[in-house]
Design a protein around this motif. Structure first.
Motif, PDB file in Angstrom:
ATOM      1  N   HIS A 153      45.596  35.531 -24.001  1.00 47.31           N
ATOM      2  CA  HIS A 153      44.197  35.346 -23.540  1.00 47.31           C
ATOM      3  C   HIS A 153      43.501  36.464 -22.946  1.00 47.31           C
ATOM      4  CE1 HIS A 153      44.734  30.585 -22.927  1.00 47.31           C
ATOM      5  NE2 HIS A 153      45.079  31.348 -24.315  1.00 47.31           N
ATOM      6  N   ASP A 154      44.244  37.321 -22.312  1.00 46.71           N
ATOM      7  CA  ASP A 154      43.513  38.597 -21.653  1.00 46.71           C
ATOM      8  C   ASP A 154      42.989  39.634 -22.903  1.00 46.71           C
ATOM      9  OD1 ASP A 154      43.038  40.756 -19.664  1.00 46.71           O
ATOM     10  OD2 ASP A 154      44.214  41.824 -20.646  1.00 46.71           O
ATOM     11  N   ASP A 155      43.827  39.619 -24.054  1.00 49.34           N
ATOM     12  CA  ASP A 155      43.331  40.445 -25.146  1.00 49.34           C
ATOM     13  C   ASP A 155      42.180  39.697 -26.110  1.00 49.34           C
ATOM     14  OD1 ASP A 155      45.341  42.589 -24.577  1.00 49.34           O
ATOM     15  OD2 ASP A 155      46.961  41.368 -25.904  1.00 49.34           O
ATOM     16  N   LEU A 156      41.841  38.791 -25.860  1.00 51.27           N
ATOM     17  CA  LEU A 156      40.946  37.910 -26.784  1.00 51.27           C
ATOM     18  C   LEU A 156      39.554  38.816 -26.686  1.00 51.27           C
ATOM     19  CD1 LEU A 156      41.560  34.189 -25.964  1.00 51.27           C
ATOM     20  CD2 LEU A 156      41.817  35.359 -28.266  1.00 51.27           C
TER      21      LEU A 156
ATOM     22  N   MET B 157      37.560  38.331 -23.389  1.00 50.32           N
ATOM     23  CA  MET B 157      38.024  39.208 -22.151  1.00 50.32           C
ATOM     24  C   MET B 157      38.063  40.473 -22.627  1.00 50.32           C
ATOM     25  SD  MET B 157      40.216  36.408 -20.359  1.00 50.32           S
ATOM     26  CE  MET B 157      40.081  34.613 -20.569  1.00 50.32           C
ATOM     27  N   ASP B 158      39.288  41.176 -22.580  1.00 52.46           N
ATOM     28  CA  ASP B 158      39.453  42.653 -22.951  1.00 52.46           C
ATOM     29  C   ASP B 158      39.245  42.971 -24.278  1.00 52.46           C
ATOM     30  OD1 ASP B 158      39.620  42.901 -20.210  1.00 52.46           O
ATOM     31  OD2 ASP B 158      41.757  43.681 -20.149  1.00 52.46           O
ATOM     32  N   ASN B 159      39.222  42.185 -25.265  1.00 51.96           N
ATOM     33  CA  ASN B 159      38.958  42.572 -26.634  1.00 51.96           C
ATOM     34  C   ASN B 159      39.963  43.671 -27.203  1.00 51.96           C
ATOM     35  OD1 ASN B 159      37.972  42.547 -29.056  1.00 51.96           O
ATOM     36  ND2 ASN B 159      36.020  43.844 -28.808  1.00 51.96           N
ATOM     37  N   ASP B 160      41.253  43.434 -26.962  1.00 54.14           N
ATOM     38  CA  ASP B 160      42.104  44.617 -27.338  1.00 54.14           C
ATOM     39  C   ASP B 160      42.822  44.208 -28.822  1.00 54.14           C
ATOM     40  OD1 ASP B 160      43.180  46.967 -25.918  1.00 54.14           O
ATOM     41  OD2 ASP B 160      43.054  45.461 -24.233  1.00 54.14           O
ATOM     42  N   ASP B 161      43.190  45.441 -29.517  1.00 52.97           N
ATOM     43  CA  ASP B 161      43.701  45.251 -30.571  1.00 52.97           C
ATOM     44  C   ASP B 161      45.216  45.317 -30.891  1.00 52.97           C
ATOM     45  OD1 ASP B 161      41.290  45.014 -31.632  1.00 52.97           O
ATOM     46  OD2 ASP B 161      41.112  46.933 -32.452  1.00 52.97           O
ATOM     47  N   TYR B 162      45.810  46.156 -29.936  1.00 49.29           N
ATOM     48  CA  TYR B 162      47.282  46.124 -29.684  1.00 49.29           C
ATOM     49  C   TYR B 162      47.724  46.029 -28.637  1.00 49.29           C
ATOM     50  CZ  TYR B 162      46.550  48.940 -33.895  1.00 49.29           C
ATOM     51  OH  TYR B 162      46.053  49.260 -35.329  1.00 49.29           O
ATOM     52  N   ARG B 163      49.241  45.126 -28.800  1.00 46.35           N
ATOM     53  CA  ARG B 163      49.810  44.976 -27.350  1.00 46.35           C
ATOM     54  C   ARG B 163      51.387  45.181 -27.818  1.00 46.35           C
ATOM     55  NH1 ARG B 163      49.344  44.213 -22.133  1.00 46.35           N
ATOM     56  NH2 ARG B 163      47.216  42.989 -22.490  1.00 46.35           N
ATOM     57  N   ARG B 164      52.242  45.724 -27.147  1.00 43.64           N
ATOM     58  CA  ARG B 164      53.738  46.093 -27.331  1.00 43.64           C
ATOM     59  C   ARG B 164      53.718  46.576 -28.536  1.00 43.64           C
ATOM     60  NH1 ARG B 164      55.578  40.500 -24.344  1.00 43.64           N
ATOM     61  NH2 ARG B 164      55.522  41.328 -22.300  1.00 43.64           N
TER      62      ARG B 164
HETATM   63 MG    MG Z   1      43.896  43.938 -20.494  1.00 45.19          MG
END
Ligand code: MG
Ligand code: FPP
Length: 312
Positions: free
Chosen positions: A100-103, A106-113
């Motif tokens: 949800h934080d990456d949506l 919210m933070d609109n992020d493209d990469y995680r782990r």
């Molecule tokens: Mg974030």
């Protein structure tokens, strides 16, 4: 005796504390957690949402939250088996909070782990629902899978965790974080509120739920809660520092996001050196809370140091 072969023994005493090796400990417990997480979630109908849930839940990560829960349960005389369902539920909740934080909202992020974020692969709609699915499954998993623990203790764990992730904890911290973005006058007090709620509340729940499952007294739970609150704040200060000092490859996610989003952080308010000193002081305060357990608390102490020394 700590060995690198086979499955580790299930009780803390059997680790032979003098030989304690954090790298081995983390690797062994991570393997156990990964196996349980993998088995916990089988693809069913409708497959898309299960695939989306598994995509993020099994994307790797340090599994620090489950390991904190397992280590605390063992410190208080419980077993890995007693705490494993709760440990995995904590990772499910952590994972959903990151989806949800990456949506974009919210933070609109493209990469995680090191991988594309969930909504980049499955779309915003499925990512939201995968997060919702993981959140509710986490509580079901504790209620259905916990064995050899009195029902009142399981209920206490569910209540503690429910509060930690709701508006009094994660949700409240995330709201103030989003509302503070781009504001030039965010105070250290507000920043501390964000960190202690957004990150600290779940880390506190990891430790205290592990303690509750093992049958800890209120005094023990209070000490362990203070330990966890301190490492929780230190953890987020280190996160703020790494956002500036680490590379995207080291982080497995976009670096420099806080500056780009004009987020108040410890380094932006105090500077890098003072932020590191604050994190070190918090870890020292945390470790002081473990004094009554002597060398039995070495795994938790080592985990606390690991939080400040980590590179991602
Ligand atoms: Mg974030
Ligand atoms: C990452 O912080 C985000 C969190 C620690 C928690 C976010 C919380 C929510 C989205 C609420 C979730 C809802 C429930 C019900 C639990 P960050 O953005 O500072 O770190 P990052 O760089 O890793 O994204």
């Amino acid at each position: 005796m700590v060995t690198t072969e086979g499955t580790p023994n299930t009780t803390l005493n059997s680790w032979g504390i003098a030989d304690f090796n954090l790298a081995t400990y983390l690797a062994d417990y991570k393997t156990k957690v990964e196996a349980t997480l993998d088995a916990s979630l089988v693809i069913a109908e409708p497959p898309t949402v299960y695939e989306s849930m598994r995509y993020s839940l099994l994307a790797g990560g340090k599994r620090l939250r489950p390991i904190l829960c397992l280590a605390t349960c063992e410190l208080l005389g419980g077993t890995v088996e007693m705490a494993m369902p709760t440990a995995c539920a904590l990772e499910m909740i952590h994972t959903m909070s990151l989806i949800h934080d990456d949506l974009p909202a919210m933070d609109n992020d493209d990469y995680r782990r090191g991988k594309l974020t969930n909504h980049k692969v499955y779309g915003d709609d499925i990512a939201i629902l995968a997060g919702d699915g993981l959140l509710s499954y986490a509580f079901e998993f504790i209620a259905r899978q916990t064995q050899a623990v009195a029902p009142q203790k399981v209920l206490a764990v569910i209540a503690h965790l429910g509060r930690a992730v709701g508006a009094e904890g994660l949700v409240g911290g995330q709201v103030v974080d989003l509302q503070s973005e781009g504001k030039p006058d965010v105070t250290l007090e507000t920043l501390e509120f964000i960190h202690t709620h957004k990150t600290g509340a779940l880390l506190e729940a990891c430790v205290v739920c592990g303690a509750i499952l093992a049958g800890a007294t209120d005094t023990e739970c209070n000490r362990l809660s203070k330990f966890a609150q301190n490492i929780g704040l230190a953890f987020q200060i280190i996160d703020d520092i790494l956002d500036i000092t680490a590379t995207p490859e080291e982080l497995g996610k976009t670096a420099g996001k806080d500056v780009a989003a004009q987020k108040a952080t410890y380094p932006s308010l105090l500077g890098l050196d003072a932020s590191k000193q604050r994190a070190d002081a918090l870890i020292a305060e945390a470790i002081a809370q473990l004094e009554p357990w002597g060398e039995q608390a070495i795994p938790l102490k080592a985990l606390a140091h690991f939080i400040t020394a980590r590179k991602n």
